[in-house]
Design a protein around this motif. Sequence first.
Motif, short mmCIF file in Angstrom:
data_model
loop_
_atom_site.label_atom_id
_atom_site.label_comp_id
_atom_site.label_asym_id
_atom_site.label_seq_id
_atom_site.Cartn_x
_atom_site.Cartn_y
_atom_site.Cartn_z
N GLN A 1 4.22 50.55 -19.14
CA GLN A 1 2.80 50.82 -19.42
C GLN A 1 1.99 49.52 -19.49
O GLN A 1 0.80 49.50 -19.16
N ALA A 2 2.69 48.44 -19.91
CA ALA A 2 2.02 47.14 -19.99
C ALA A 2 1.97 46.45 -18.64
O ALA A 2 1.35 45.39 -18.51
N GLY A 3 2.65 47.03 -17.65
CA GLY A 3 2.72 46.39 -16.34
C GLY A 3 3.77 45.29 -16.29
O GLY A 3 3.82 44.50 -15.34
N ALA A 4 4.60 45.22 -17.33
CA ALA A 4 5.64 44.19 -17.39
C ALA A 4 6.87 44.64 -16.60
O ALA A 4 7.00 45.82 -16.27
N GLU A 5 7.75 43.67 -16.34
CA GLU A 5 8.98 43.98 -15.60
C GLU A 5 10.16 44.00 -16.57
O GLU A 5 10.32 43.05 -17.36
N VAL A 6 10.97 45.03 -16.50
CA VAL A 6 12.19 45.07 -17.32
C VAL A 6 13.30 44.40 -16.50
O VAL A 6 13.72 44.91 -15.47
N LEU B 1 2.66 42.99 -25.54
CA LEU B 1 3.33 43.08 -24.24
C LEU B 1 2.32 42.66 -23.20
O LEU B 1 1.16 43.06 -23.26
N ASP B 2 2.79 41.87 -22.21
CA ASP B 2 1.88 41.29 -21.24
C ASP B 2 2.31 41.68 -19.82
O ASP B 2 3.50 41.87 -19.56
#
Length: 189
Positions: free
Chosen positions: A142-147, A114-115
């Motif tokens: 937690q990965a700082g990614a956007e859902v 995950l990035d």
Amino acid sequence: MELLEERIKKDGVVLPGDVLKVNSFLNHQIDPQLMMTLGQEFARLFKDAGVTRVLTAEASGIAPGIMAAYCLGVPMVFARKKKPSTVTDAVYTAEVFSYTKQVTNTISVEAKFLDTNDRILVIDDFLANGEAAKGLISLAEQAGAEVVGVGVVVEKAFQGGHDWLVNHGYHLEALASIQEFADGQVIFN
Ligand code: 5GP
């Protein structure tokens, strides 16, 4: 989706506790042609979301998740329910209470899959109280990614997950939306 609703009416069995058993095409035996059709529909619904990765949970999210990812042309990663002994790298974890099994699992995904720049589409087979979806969203965050979306094959709209996701601003798409179970029959929205 009419095709999916018809299949649920034909093959689904309503169990006590408001559980729909669909293990002849989704949860045990899997109908690959149907899964591809579901994947195409998810890809159509989320085509403008700029999805870079599909995130799902083992085991039942993998079939619809891989088809959605294939149709969107992006990778899919599934959260594991048990930490494999081969993992020595950093992992993100979340606690998920299982509606059907009534136990809490720790789901995890290796951090390298995950990035921060990812635009994540969360896919799962069922949406009930939303515990699984919340856990997957937590891993992405937690990965700082956007859902950028949550896609489920079947939602039981009378349980809490639908409202929670919509009220928290998530783009939710359910390919079949169940309003209620009445005398062993499935009533769709
Ligand atoms: P939630 O976390 O939203 O409460 O429940 C969703 C998870 O529980 C899904 O990943 C699915 O595996 C399982 N689940 C919840 N309700 C049902 C159901 O009615 N039928 C099946 N087959 N699985 C369900």
